[in-house]
Design an enzyme around this catalytic site. Structure first.
Site, PDB file in Angstrom:
ATOM      1  CE1 TYR A  20     -11.059 -12.724  -1.913  1.00 32.95           C
ATOM      2  CE2 TYR A  20     -11.209 -10.535  -2.862  1.00 32.95           C
ATOM      3  CZ  TYR A  20     -10.542 -11.455  -2.095  1.00 32.95           C
ATOM      4  OH  TYR A  20      -9.363 -11.120  -1.509  1.00 32.95           O
ATOM      5  CE1 TYR A 156      -7.456  -9.042   1.772  1.00 33.01           C
ATOM      6  CE2 TYR A 156      -6.736  -6.816   1.241  1.00 33.01           C
ATOM      7  CZ  TYR A 156      -7.007  -8.117   0.849  1.00 33.01           C
ATOM      8  OH  TYR A 156      -6.805  -8.494  -0.453  1.00 33.01           O
ATOM      9  CG  ASP A 257      -1.114  -2.750   4.693  1.00 32.38           C
ATOM     10  OD1 ASP A 257      -1.257  -1.811   3.896  1.00 32.38           O
ATOM     11  OD2 ASP A 257      -1.542  -3.899   4.480  1.00 32.38           O
ATOM     12  CE  LYS A 286      -6.882  -1.354  -1.879  1.00 31.54           C
ATOM     13  NZ  LYS A 286      -6.691  -2.261  -0.761  1.00 31.54           N
TER      14      LYS A 286
HETATM   15  C1  LIG Z   1      -5.912  -3.546  -0.774  1.00 28.98           C
HETATM   16  C2  LIG Z   1      -4.992  -3.766   0.344  1.00 28.98           C
HETATM   17  C3  LIG Z   1      -3.843  -4.582   0.198  1.00 28.98           C
HETATM   18  C4  LIG Z   1      -3.539  -5.341  -1.081  1.00 28.98           C
HETATM   19  O1  LIG Z   1      -3.316  -4.501  -2.158  1.00 28.98           O
HETATM   20  P1  LIG Z   1      -3.471  -5.074  -3.649  1.00 28.98           P
HETATM   21  O2  LIG Z   1      -3.050  -3.936  -4.511  1.00 28.98           O
HETATM   22  O3  LIG Z   1      -4.915  -5.448  -3.803  1.00 28.98           O
HETATM   23  O4  LIG Z   1      -2.584  -6.252  -3.769  1.00 28.98           O
HETATM   24  C5  LIG Z   1      -3.004  -4.717   1.288  1.00 28.98           C
HETATM   25  N1  LIG Z   1      -3.261  -4.092   2.455  1.00 28.98           N
HETATM   26  C6  LIG Z   1      -4.333  -3.296   2.621  1.00 28.98           C
HETATM   27  C7  LIG Z   1      -4.540  -2.604   3.934  1.00 28.98           C
HETATM   28  C8  LIG Z   1      -5.247  -3.116   1.582  1.00 28.98           C
HETATM   29  O5  LIG Z   1      -6.329  -2.349   1.766  1.00 28.98           O
END
Ligand SMILES: *Cc1c(COP(=O)(O)O)cnc(C)c1O
Length: 442
Positions: A20, A156, A257, A286
């Protein structure tokens, strides 16, 4: 070893994209020489406490001997091998662990290379699932149905196209890609904050959307309890419980997620546990590898896996080149073992207690709109957007690494952060909040 930092940073500035960031007028980048524990060692001997865990990932700190050794050991056996037709110990062991740690119905694991891809995989699973059901029960719904997703605002889920299409339509990238992005349904963001009294009235609009559109909706996707990059909002677990109930009632799959919240960050191993729910599909990423390598996983129930596999294609249609990478799986195994055998919950609770005591009161600053805390996550929402270049410089001067965005100064430190290190971080935030130069006019 002498390095000409100016030359290297010039090349970086002129030729390398950062996240970004403008290529024609980039914000400065700081040069990381090495990292140890919670510290990033920058050029010219400067040392900063990383309060971001490199975006949620580095829960055990940098250069942890056990994690580094896991990579070294695996590299001497096999660093990578294709996953088509081949398998290996690190992947098997990892999937066993993930199945064991997550709620019971999740028993099938798809490994991929990043969080965004794991979200794409989750969505594809949902579409293929309904594709099979449609074939089995020709009259159940119309041929065009179950091609939409439902989500909440301020979410997100990643930067790839399908993931982006369920990010917040305002602060995400919808407008920019309006012509090419899939259109889905959005309900209001969860309103009742964590710890506030639950008000079921806030479900009205969500319930109406389920009721009116469930025949078109393949899956509902949500971040459990903490909405991350879409606003750092912490909501009432009862909302998540209600989502599960609505999905069941209206025959919609629930995708949770947990890419940011998984592996202890909110004070539970997985944030789903706050609401005691099980998703149909779960995304992890992550902190999965303790921040050592990029790896993600999508878990689903047996019912979804078999239904997908009974479909037209006879299989699930996805297979990244680096699927199940042995180095990544090996370090994920070491990281999970380290987490489970450590007193992670006590560490997270200690961080939470200190954030509650020392970060929440920063709401006293005139520049602050709200402060909030859950587990090892602390958020200061300001009235005005931060002046990035300036505030970043001030944080580094004070020996901390914090990367705010918009009106959000937020931290999610490694679990090994000591009270003194955390105090350094909180004091730095306290200091910038009183400096008008750190903020834009509006
Ligand atoms: C960071 C994140 C993603 C995307 O993961 P990347 O490894 O950056 O592609 C998806 N969902 C959530 C909730 C996130 O925090």
């Amino acid at each position: 070893m002498s390095k000409n930092y100016t030359d290297l940073l010039d090349f970086d500035k002129n030729n390398i994209w950062h996240p970004y960031t403008s290529m024609s007028n980039p914000l400065p980048s700081y040069f990381v020489e090495s990292a140890q524990g919670v510290y990033l060692h920058l050029s010219e001997g400067k040392k900063v406490v990383d309060a971001m865990s490199s975006w949620w990932a580095v829960v055990h700190g940098y250069n942890h001997p056990v994690l580094t050794q896991a990579i070294v050991d695996q590299a001497s056996k096999v660093s990578h091998v294709m996953f088509g037709g081949l398998t290996h110990q690190p992947a098997i062991e990892l999937c066993q662990k993930l199945i064991e740690l997550t709620p019971a119905p999740l028993s099938k694991v798809f490994l991929s290379d990043s969080g965004s891809v794991s979200v794409e995989v989750a969505m594809k699973m949902a579409y293929q699932y309904w594709g099979t059901i449609k074939k089995r029960q020709a009259n159940r719904f119309k041929a065009t149905d179950k091609t939409k997703l439902l989500t909440v605002r301020n979410g997100y889920h990643g930067d790839t196209f399908a993931a982006m299409s369920v990010c917040d339509p305002v602060n995400g990238m919808h407008q920019m890609f309006e012509q090419v992005i899939s259109q889905h349904y959005f309900a209001p963001a969860p309103k009742t904050a964590f710890g506030q009294e639950w008000d079921s009235c806030e479900l009205d609009e969500l319930t109406t959307t389920f009721k009116d559109h469930h025949q078109e909706i393949a899956a509902f996707i949500i971040e459990p309890v903490v909405q991350g990059a879409g606003g750092m909002r912490i909501y009432h677990p009862q909302y998540l419980a209600a989502c599960r109930q609505l999905c069941d009632q209206y025959d919609v799959l629930l995708i949770v997620d947990e890419i940011a919240t998984g592996f202890g960050r909110t004070g539970k191993l997985f944030a789903c546990e706050w609401a005691d729910i099980t998703p149909d599909i779960l995304c992890l990423g992550k902190a999965l590898t303790g921040g050592y390598m990029t790896l993600a996983a999508t878990l689903c129930s047996e019912e979804i896996a078999t239904t997908v596999s009974d479909g037209e294609a006879g299989c699930f249609m996805h297979g990244p080149t680096f699927m199940g990478n042995p180095l990544a799986c090996a370090v994920a195994n070491a990281s999970i073992d380290l987490l489970i055998t450590s007193n992670w919950q006590e560490k997270v609770n200690t961080i939470q207690a200190q954030l509650t005591k020392e970060l929440l009161p920063l709401v006293r600053h005139k520049s602050v709109a709200d402060t909030r805390v859950i587990g090892a996550i602390g958020v200061v929402e300001t009235n005005n957007p931060v002046n990035m270049a300036h505030i970043q410089k001030r944080f580094v001067e004070m020996g901390v690494w914090i990367r705010p965005f918009g009106k959000l100064i937020y931290i999610m430190p490694p679990f090994i952060t000591t009270p003194d290190e955390l105090r350094t971080v909180i004091n730095a935030i306290d200091t910038v909040l009183a400096e008008p130069e750190c903020f834009l006019e509006k």
